[in-house]
Design a protein around this motif. Sequence first.
Motif, PDB file in Angstrom:
ATOM      1  N   LEU A  35       0.849  -1.159   0.155  1.00 33.59           N
ATOM      2  CA  LEU A  35       0.002   0.010  -0.151  1.00 33.59           C
ATOM      3  C   LEU A  35       0.876   1.125  -0.043  1.00 33.59           C
ATOM      4  O   LEU A  35       0.681   2.191  -0.681  1.00 33.59           O
ATOM      5  N   SER A  36       2.007   1.170   0.919  1.00 25.87           N
ATOM      6  CA  SER A  36       2.715   2.327   0.963  1.00 25.87           C
ATOM      7  C   SER A  36       3.363   2.545  -0.417  1.00 25.87           C
ATOM      8  O   SER A  36       3.591   3.558  -1.004  1.00 25.87           O
ATOM      9  N   LEU A  37       3.940   1.547  -1.154  1.00 23.19           N
ATOM     10  CA  LEU A  37       4.772   1.450  -2.606  1.00 23.19           C
ATOM     11  C   LEU A  37       3.596   2.094  -3.571  1.00 23.19           C
ATOM     12  O   LEU A  37       4.012   2.830  -4.163  1.00 23.19           O
ATOM     13  N   SER A  38       2.360   1.664  -3.523  1.00 24.81           N
ATOM     14  CA  SER A  38       1.472   2.063  -4.480  1.00 24.81           C
ATOM     15  C   SER A  38       1.030   3.576  -4.264  1.00 24.81           C
ATOM     16  O   SER A  38       0.979   4.360  -5.278  1.00 24.81           O
ATOM     17  N   LEU A  39       1.117   4.159  -2.978  1.00 21.01           N
ATOM     18  CA  LEU A  39       0.880   5.338  -2.660  1.00 21.01           C
ATOM     19  C   LEU A  39       2.084   6.388  -3.131  1.00 21.01           C
ATOM     20  O   LEU A  39       1.782   7.296  -3.691  1.00 21.01           O
ATOM     21  N   SER A  40       3.142   5.782  -3.015  1.00 18.76           N
ATOM     22  CA  SER A  40       4.387   6.502  -3.598  1.00 18.76           C
ATOM     23  C   SER A  40       4.437   6.529  -4.998  1.00 18.76           C
ATOM     24  O   SER A  40       4.811   7.633  -5.522  1.00 18.76           O
ATOM     25  N   LEU A  41       3.969   5.704  -5.589  1.00 18.24           N
ATOM     26  CA  LEU A  41       3.962   5.676  -7.007  1.00 18.24           C
ATOM     27  C   LEU A  41       3.102   6.633  -7.463  1.00 18.24           C
ATOM     28  O   LEU A  41       3.202   7.183  -8.506  1.00 18.24           O
ATOM     29  N   SER A  42       1.619   6.435  -6.895  1.00 18.28           N
ATOM     30  CA  SER A  42       0.631   7.121  -7.352  1.00 18.28           C
ATOM     31  C   SER A  42       1.025   8.654  -7.187  1.00 18.28           C
ATOM     32  O   SER A  42       0.764   9.551  -7.870  1.00 18.28           O
ATOM     33  N   THR A  43       1.628   9.270  -6.007  1.00 22.09           N
ATOM     34  CA  THR A  43       2.111  10.379  -5.852  1.00 22.09           C
ATOM     35  C   THR A  43       3.328  10.788  -6.733  1.00 22.09           C
ATOM     36  O   THR A  43       3.233  12.105  -7.284  1.00 22.09           O
ATOM     37  N   TYR A  44       4.166  10.007  -7.016  1.00 17.49           N
ATOM     38  CA  TYR A  44       5.442  10.145  -8.185  1.00 17.49           C
ATOM     39  C   TYR A  44       4.718  10.506  -9.594  1.00 17.49           C
ATOM     40  O   TYR A  44       5.002  11.441 -10.156  1.00 17.49           O
ATOM     41  N   LEU A  45       3.607   9.694  -9.904  1.00 19.63           N
ATOM     42  CA  LEU A  45       3.013   9.856 -11.236  1.00 19.63           C
ATOM     43  C   LEU A  45       2.207  11.185 -11.257  1.00 19.63           C
ATOM     44  O   LEU A  45       2.003  11.883 -12.489  1.00 19.63           O
ATOM     45  N   GLY A  46       1.719  11.508 -10.283  1.00 14.03           N
ATOM     46  CA  GLY A  46       0.909  12.762 -10.169  1.00 14.03           C
ATOM     47  C   GLY A  46       1.739  13.954 -10.254  1.00 14.03           C
ATOM     48  O   GLY A  46       1.243  14.977 -10.794  1.00 14.03           O
ATOM     49  N   ASN A  47       2.814  13.853  -9.537  1.00 15.29           N
ATOM     50  CA  ASN A  47       3.709  14.972  -9.653  1.00 15.29           C
ATOM     51  C   ASN A  47       4.256  14.962 -11.071  1.00 15.29           C
ATOM     52  O   ASN A  47       4.510  16.066 -11.664  1.00 15.29           O
ATOM     53  N   ILE A  48       4.533  13.950 -11.786  1.00 13.10           N
ATOM     54  CA  ILE A  48       5.003  13.976 -13.226  1.00 13.10           C
ATOM     55  C   ILE A  48       4.241  14.726 -14.138  1.00 13.10           C
ATOM     56  O   ILE A  48       4.390  15.509 -14.835  1.00 13.10           O
ATOM     57  N   ALA A  49       2.893  14.276 -13.943  1.00 18.16           N
ATOM     58  CA  ALA A  49       1.653  14.875 -14.570  1.00 18.16           C
ATOM     59  C   ALA A  49       1.399  16.154 -14.389  1.00 18.16           C
ATOM     60  O   ALA A  49       1.082  17.017 -15.528  1.00 18.16           O
TER      61      ALA A  49
END
Length: 62
Positions: A5-19
């Motif tokens: 869950l932590s990894l998923s949230l980190s990836l989601s945050t990372y992709l959101g910042n790139i977007a």
Amino acid sequence: MSGSLSLSLSLSTYLGNIAAFLASLSYIPQVRKAWPRNSTDDLSLGMLTALTLGLGLWACTA
């Protein structure tokens, strides 16, 4: 479970910042093209590509 869950949230945050970054950059080619011409009759392909990619990444994070 907590680790994935932590990894998923980190990836989601990372992709959101790139977007967000790409969507913000998408307007630069349009401004550079329209400013000297004082016209926005045509669109920049670079702007549309960056905006589409940015919005696509946002959709992945939603």
